[in-house]
Design a protein around this motif. Structure first.
Motif, PDB file in Angstrom:
ATOM      1  N   HIS A 129       0.826  -1.205   0.000  1.00 46.99           N
ATOM      2  CA  HIS A 129       0.000   0.000   0.000  1.00 46.99           C
ATOM      3  C   HIS A 129       0.867   1.265   0.000  1.00 46.99           C
ATOM      4  O   HIS A 129       0.613   2.202  -0.773  1.00 46.99           O
ATOM      5  N   LEU A 133       1.216   4.059  -3.059  1.00 48.81           N
ATOM      6  CA  LEU A 133       0.957   5.486  -2.839  1.00 48.81           C
ATOM      7  C   LEU A 133       2.167   6.328  -3.241  1.00 48.81           C
ATOM      8  O   LEU A 133       2.017   7.411  -3.822  1.00 48.81           O
ATOM      9  N   SER A 138      -3.707   5.624  -6.678  1.00 45.10           N
ATOM     10  CA  SER A 138      -4.766   5.927  -5.717  1.00 45.10           C
ATOM     11  C   SER A 138      -5.017   4.704  -4.841  1.00 45.10           C
ATOM     12  O   SER A 138      -4.620   3.582  -5.181  1.00 45.10           O
ATOM     13  N   ARG A 139      -5.691   4.911  -3.714  1.00 46.12           N
ATOM     14  CA  ARG A 139      -6.015   3.773  -2.840  1.00 46.12           C
ATOM     15  C   ARG A 139      -6.899   2.768  -3.566  1.00 46.12           C
ATOM     16  O   ARG A 139      -6.769   1.552  -3.356  1.00 46.12           O
ATOM     17  N   LYS A 143      -5.981  -1.154  -4.180  1.00 48.04           N
ATOM     18  CA  LYS A 143      -6.912  -2.216  -3.768  1.00 48.04           C
ATOM     19  C   LYS A 143      -7.241  -3.130  -4.932  1.00 48.04           C
ATOM     20  O   LYS A 143      -7.277  -4.364  -4.793  1.00 48.04           O
ATOM     21  N   TYR A 146      -3.958  -5.167  -5.775  1.00 49.20           N
ATOM     22  CA  TYR A 146      -3.233  -5.754  -4.651  1.00 49.20           C
ATOM     23  C   TYR A 146      -2.969  -7.249  -4.861  1.00 49.20           C
ATOM     24  O   TYR A 146      -1.823  -7.712  -4.737  1.00 49.20           O
TER      25      TYR A 146
END
Length: 265
Positions: A129, A133, A138-139, A143, A146
């Protein structure tokens, strides 16, 4: 009288221009006055004189190097140890200043090195994560990608290592995870320092395939490696540096052939 024919237009898109670049390291000596505020100010105002007096030694790591890289290229950087390959990559990434010359990049260069810092006290999951970043993802993108990152790295093939602190990883596992994080994003310019030298043959093959995909989807890839096979399998162009100077820049087979002759002397 017919007008002269127009010069052909190069359809390629430049992504990196290195123009007459010199990179110099300064190694502090043991001269008098070192460590005091007055000496520091003197070094700034009269650098040449004070460098000589204080025993500062200059290491000319890269000498008058020029080249242009284009979108879609994968370029190998080869040379014996200390030839300036990694130093040049760091300068292209904007991490080292140049003494002379200029470097222009179209887009944001991303440097991936085996020694790139990950946080050892955090789990592999948290590092995925944070690494995402740091690369500008972006998150939501992290996600979404991942599981692909974890699967690509092979971290969990022998257990649930992704939930363990990075300090429990072998150097090879950590290097595979670094590459997997970096490879999850399309890059304008991706700079890879020895990343393919780690991991087993299966992971190296996956890495080479991913670099080919990055070339198609985005910009330019630079690869520093001591493995001529990785260079041959990945790059169609090679730049050979020796003692900081460019010896050759051309097609992979041609440059590696000359380099291998030089290495056998």
């Amino acid at each position: 009288m017919p007008a002269p024919a127009a010069a052909p237009v190069d359809p390629r898109v430049p992504t990196v221009v290195v123009d007459g670049v010199d990179i110099v390291y300064r190694v502090n000596g043991t001269g008098s006055g070192r460590g005091s505020a007055t000496a520091a100010l003197n070094r700034i105002l009269r650098r040449k004189e004070t460098e000589k007096a204080s025993g500062v030694r200059k290491v000319h790591a890269v000498k008058n190097v020029s080249f242009v890289a284009y979108k879609g290229e994968a370029i190998g950087l080869i040379g014996t140890n200390g030839s300036g390959k990694s130093t040049l990559l760091k300068a292209v990434a904007g991490l080292l200043p140049v003494e002379n010359g200029r470097i222009f990049t179209d887009g944001q260069p991303s440097l991936l090195g085996v020694n790139a810092a990950l946080m050892n006290d955090l789990t592999g999951e948290r590092n995925v994560h944070l690494g995402g970043l740091a690369m500008g993802m972006s998150r939501a993108e992290i996600k979404e990608r991942y599981q692909d990152i974890v699967d690509f790295s092979g971290i969990n093939e022998k257990g649930d290592f992704i939930t363990l602190p990075m300090r429990t990883y072998s150097s090879g596992m950590a290097a595979r995870l670094r590459f997997s994080i970096a490879a999850a994003k399309n890059h304008d310019v991706l700079l890879i320092d020895e990343a393919l030298a780690t991991g087993d043959a299966k992971f190296q093959k996956r890495s080479e395939e991913r670099i080919r995909e990055l070339r198609k989807e985005a910009g330019t890839v630079f690869l520093v490696s001591h493995s001529n096979k990785s260079i041959r399998d990945t790059c169609e162009r090679v730049i050979w540096l020796e003692r900081g100077e460019m010896r050759l820049d051309g097609p992979t087979d041609e440059v590696i052939r000359e380099y291998e002759k030089f290495s056998k002397r």
